[in-house]
Motif scaffolding. Structure first.
Motif, PDB file in Angstrom:
ATOM      1  N   PRO A  89     -44.467 -14.765  47.474  1.00  0.00           N
ATOM      2  CA  PRO A  89     -44.335 -14.802  48.931  1.00  0.00           C
ATOM      3  C   PRO A  89     -44.701 -13.477  49.608  1.00  0.00           C
ATOM      4  N   ILE A  90     -44.364 -12.347  48.963  1.00  0.00           N
ATOM      5  CA  ILE A  90     -44.733 -11.048  49.539  1.00  0.00           C
ATOM      6  C   ILE A  90     -46.249 -10.906  49.551  1.00  0.00           C
ATOM      7  N   SER A  91     -46.894 -11.308  48.452  1.00  0.00           N
ATOM      8  CA  SER A  91     -48.355 -11.242  48.363  1.00  0.00           C
ATOM      9  C   SER A  91     -49.013 -12.048  49.469  1.00  0.00           C
ATOM     10  N   ASN A  92     -48.458 -13.218  49.766  1.00  0.00           N
ATOM     11  CA  ASN A  92     -49.021 -14.052  50.831  1.00  0.00           C
ATOM     12  C   ASN A  92     -49.003 -13.335  52.180  1.00  0.00           C
ATOM     13  N   ILE A  93     -47.907 -12.637  52.459  1.00  0.00           N
ATOM     14  CA  ILE A  93     -47.783 -11.904  53.726  1.00  0.00           C
ATOM     15  C   ILE A  93     -48.758 -10.732  53.750  1.00  0.00           C
ATOM     16  N   VAL A  94     -48.840 -10.008  52.639  1.00  0.00           N
ATOM     17  CA  VAL A  94     -49.763  -8.868  52.545  1.00  0.00           C
ATOM     18  C   VAL A  94     -51.205  -9.328  52.765  1.00  0.00           C
ATOM     19  N   ASP A  95     -51.572 -10.426  52.134  1.00  0.00           N
ATOM     20  CA  ASP A  95     -52.931 -10.959  52.294  1.00  0.00           C
ATOM     21  C   ASP A  95     -53.206 -11.379  53.736  1.00  0.00           C
ATOM     22  N   MET A  96     -52.183 -11.918  54.400  1.00  0.00           N
ATOM     23  CA  MET A  96     -52.352 -12.391  55.770  1.00  0.00           C
ATOM     24  C   MET A  96     -52.485 -11.224  56.759  1.00  0.00           C
ATOM     25  N   ILE A  97     -51.659 -10.212  56.594  1.00  0.00           N
ATOM     26  CA  ILE A  97     -51.640  -9.086  57.546  1.00  0.00           C
ATOM     27  C   ILE A  97     -52.724  -8.069  57.239  1.00  0.00           C
ATOM     28  N   LYS A  98     -52.945  -7.815  55.963  1.00  0.00           N
ATOM     29  CA  LYS A  98     -53.866  -6.775  55.501  1.00  0.00           C
ATOM     30  C   LYS A  98     -53.516  -5.401  56.084  1.00  0.00           C
ATOM     31  N   PRO A  99     -52.318  -4.911  55.764  1.00  0.00           N
ATOM     32  CA  PRO A  99     -51.894  -3.621  56.302  1.00  0.00           C
ATOM     33  C   PRO A  99     -52.608  -2.454  55.644  1.00  0.00           C
ATOM     34  N   GLU A 100     -52.740  -1.386  56.396  1.00  0.00           N
ATOM     35  CA  GLU A 100     -53.286  -0.152  55.823  1.00  0.00           C
ATOM     36  C   GLU A 100     -52.173   0.646  55.144  1.00  0.00           C
ATOM     37  N   GLN A 101     -50.956   0.568  55.700  1.00  0.00           N
ATOM     38  CA  GLN A 101     -49.810   1.280  55.148  1.00  0.00           C
ATOM     39  C   GLN A 101     -48.681   0.295  54.868  1.00  0.00           C
ATOM     40  N   VAL A 102     -47.954   0.542  53.785  1.00  0.00           N
ATOM     41  CA  VAL A 102     -46.787  -0.271  53.439  1.00  0.00           C
ATOM     42  C   VAL A 102     -45.604   0.658  53.195  1.00  0.00           C
ATOM     43  N   PHE A 103     -44.497   0.377  53.876  1.00  0.00           N
ATOM     44  CA  PHE A 103     -43.245   1.097  53.664  1.00  0.00           C
ATOM     45  C   PHE A 103     -42.290   0.175  52.901  1.00  0.00           C
ATOM     46  N   THR A 104     -41.646   0.702  51.866  1.00  0.00           N
ATOM     47  CA  THR A 104     -40.704  -0.097  51.094  1.00  0.00           C
ATOM     48  C   THR A 104     -39.514   0.757  50.677  1.00  0.00           C
ATOM     49  N   VAL A 105     -38.523   0.119  50.077  1.00  0.00           N
ATOM     50  CA  VAL A 105     -37.321   0.839  49.653  1.00  0.00           C
ATOM     51  C   VAL A 105     -37.578   1.635  48.376  1.00  0.00           C
ATOM     52  N   TYR A 106     -36.668   2.540  48.095  1.00  0.00           N
ATOM     53  CA  TYR A 106     -36.722   3.376  46.884  1.00  0.00           C
ATOM     54  C   TYR A 106     -36.215   2.561  45.693  1.00  0.00           C
ATOM     55  N   ARG A 107     -36.907   2.651  44.582  1.00  0.00           N
ATOM     56  CA  ARG A 107     -36.596   1.780  43.445  1.00  0.00           C
ATOM     57  C   ARG A 107     -35.205   2.001  42.866  1.00  0.00           C
ATOM     58  N   ASN A 108     -34.719   3.217  42.845  1.00  0.00           N
ATOM     59  CA  ASN A 108     -33.460   3.517  42.166  1.00  0.00           C
ATOM     60  C   ASN A 108     -32.243   3.501  43.075  1.00  0.00           C
ATOM     61  N   ASP A 109     -32.332   2.757  44.171  1.00  0.00           N
ATOM     62  CA  ASP A 109     -31.161   2.551  45.029  1.00  0.00           C
ATOM     63  C   ASP A 109     -30.082   1.800  44.248  1.00  0.00           C
ATOM     64  N   ALA A 110     -28.848   1.879  44.743  1.00  0.00           N
ATOM     65  CA  ALA A 110     -27.732   1.240  44.048  1.00  0.00           C
ATOM     66  C   ALA A 110     -27.833  -0.285  44.054  1.00  0.00           C
ATOM     67  N   HIS A 111     -28.425  -0.861  45.088  1.00  0.00           N
ATOM     68  CA  HIS A 111     -28.498  -2.316  45.222  1.00  0.00           C
ATOM     69  C   HIS A 111     -29.624  -2.882  44.361  1.00  0.00           C
ATOM     70  N   SER A 112     -29.293  -3.872  43.529  1.00  0.00           N
ATOM     71  CA  SER A 112     -30.300  -4.460  42.636  1.00  0.00           C
ATOM     72  C   SER A 112     -31.446  -5.102  43.403  1.00  0.00           C
ATOM     73  N   ASP A 113     -31.179  -5.646  44.589  1.00  0.00           N
ATOM     74  CA  ASP A 113     -32.257  -6.229  45.396  1.00  0.00           C
ATOM     75  C   ASP A 113     -33.340  -5.208  45.696  1.00  0.00           C
ATOM     76  N   HIS A 114     -32.950  -3.945  45.903  1.00  0.00           N
ATOM     77  CA  HIS A 114     -33.911  -2.900  46.247  1.00  0.00           C
ATOM     78  C   HIS A 114     -34.854  -2.624  45.078  1.00  0.00           C
ATOM     79  N   GLU A 115     -34.305  -2.582  43.881  1.00  0.00           N
ATOM     80  CA  GLU A 115     -35.139  -2.358  42.695  1.00  0.00           C
ATOM     81  C   GLU A 115     -36.169  -3.481  42.542  1.00  0.00           C
ATOM     82  N   ILE A 116     -35.715  -4.710  42.718  1.00  0.00           N
ATOM     83  CA  ILE A 116     -36.602  -5.860  42.542  1.00  0.00           C
ATOM     84  C   ILE A 116     -37.676  -5.887  43.624  1.00  0.00           C
TER      85      ILE A 116
END
Length: 222
Positions: free
Chosen positions: A91-118
């Motif tokens: 689903p994330i890939s579908n959005i990326v393909d649709m928008i075609k952003p030049e920049q992507v901001f995301t969370v830090y992988r080693n945050d305490a919340h498992s959702d952030h890592e995934i």
């Protein structure tokens, strides 16, 4: 017009991590999109009143920022580890393909919340240069109450190497934060106006600005 995609595992992560930057980019004419990976649902154990309240908050926040678009995947919060990673990547890939952003901001992988890592891992899979050549920069933001509580022994910690001056947008960022009534409490709770403002001043001191947000550059193609 340059396009930016802000990926948030949960509604409020984007404001905690880069709310001032979002406001600044939009004021500079960038087309900014908001991707919410998880969402409340009856199936995930939330009441109808909770769901309606969160939907109202998301709508208010979107208007306050002036996002070009909101993209909600509504995957189960705090349960992403129960899904095959491909069910998050797709689903994330579908959005990326649709928008075609030049920049992507995301969370830090080693945050305490498992959702952030995934979500971080999924974003890395959807920003591969040979599949998504339009993406020129990938940046990780810090999230109060998650990044600061990441205690994995192997993690070197959040080490910012990008700072964005948000002196002109910090007040508006704090206003937006308080729209998330169910997520914000009084200091010393980390998701509080005082904590977030204090962090902005510390990051500002690190880059000779009145207030700033800090990021880790994951990839940049010049």
């Amino acid at each position: 017009m340059k396009k930016v995609l802000i990926v948030a595992p949960h509604a409020d992560d984007e404001t905690l991590g880069c709310g001032g930057t979002i406001l600044k980019l939009i004021s500079l004419g960038y087309e900014v999109h908001w991707l919410l990976v998880t969402g409340m649902s009856i199936e995930a154990g939330f009441s109808l009143s909770q769901i309606e309240k969160r939907e109202n908050e998301i709508e208010q926040v979107s208007r306050a920022y002036g996002f070009k678009g909101i993209h909600e995947l509504k995957l189960p919060p705090a349960r992403l580890e129960t899904l095959p990673l491909g069910d998050v990547i797709g689903p994330i890939s579908n959005i990326v393909d649709m928008i075609k952003p030049e920049q992507v901001f995301t969370v830090y992988r080693n945050d305490a919340h498992s959702d952030h890592e995934i979500v971080f891992d999924a974003v890395m899979a959807t920003t591969k240069s040979f599949r998504y050549p339009f993406i020129k920069k990938v940046i990780a933001y810090e999230t109060m109450s998650e990044t600061d509580f990441g205690m994995k022994p192997e993690d070197g910690g959040f080490r910012p190497n990008i700072f964005i001056d948000i002196a002109g947008t910090i007040d508006k960022k704090l206003e937006v934060l308080n729209i998330f009534e169910s997520e914000v409490r009084e200091f010393p709770f980390p998701r509080s106006s005082k904590a977030l403002e204090s962090l902005a001043y510390v990051r500002g001191a690190q880059c000779n600005a009145e207030a700033a947000e800090a990021f880790m550059l994951i990839k940049e193609i010049l």
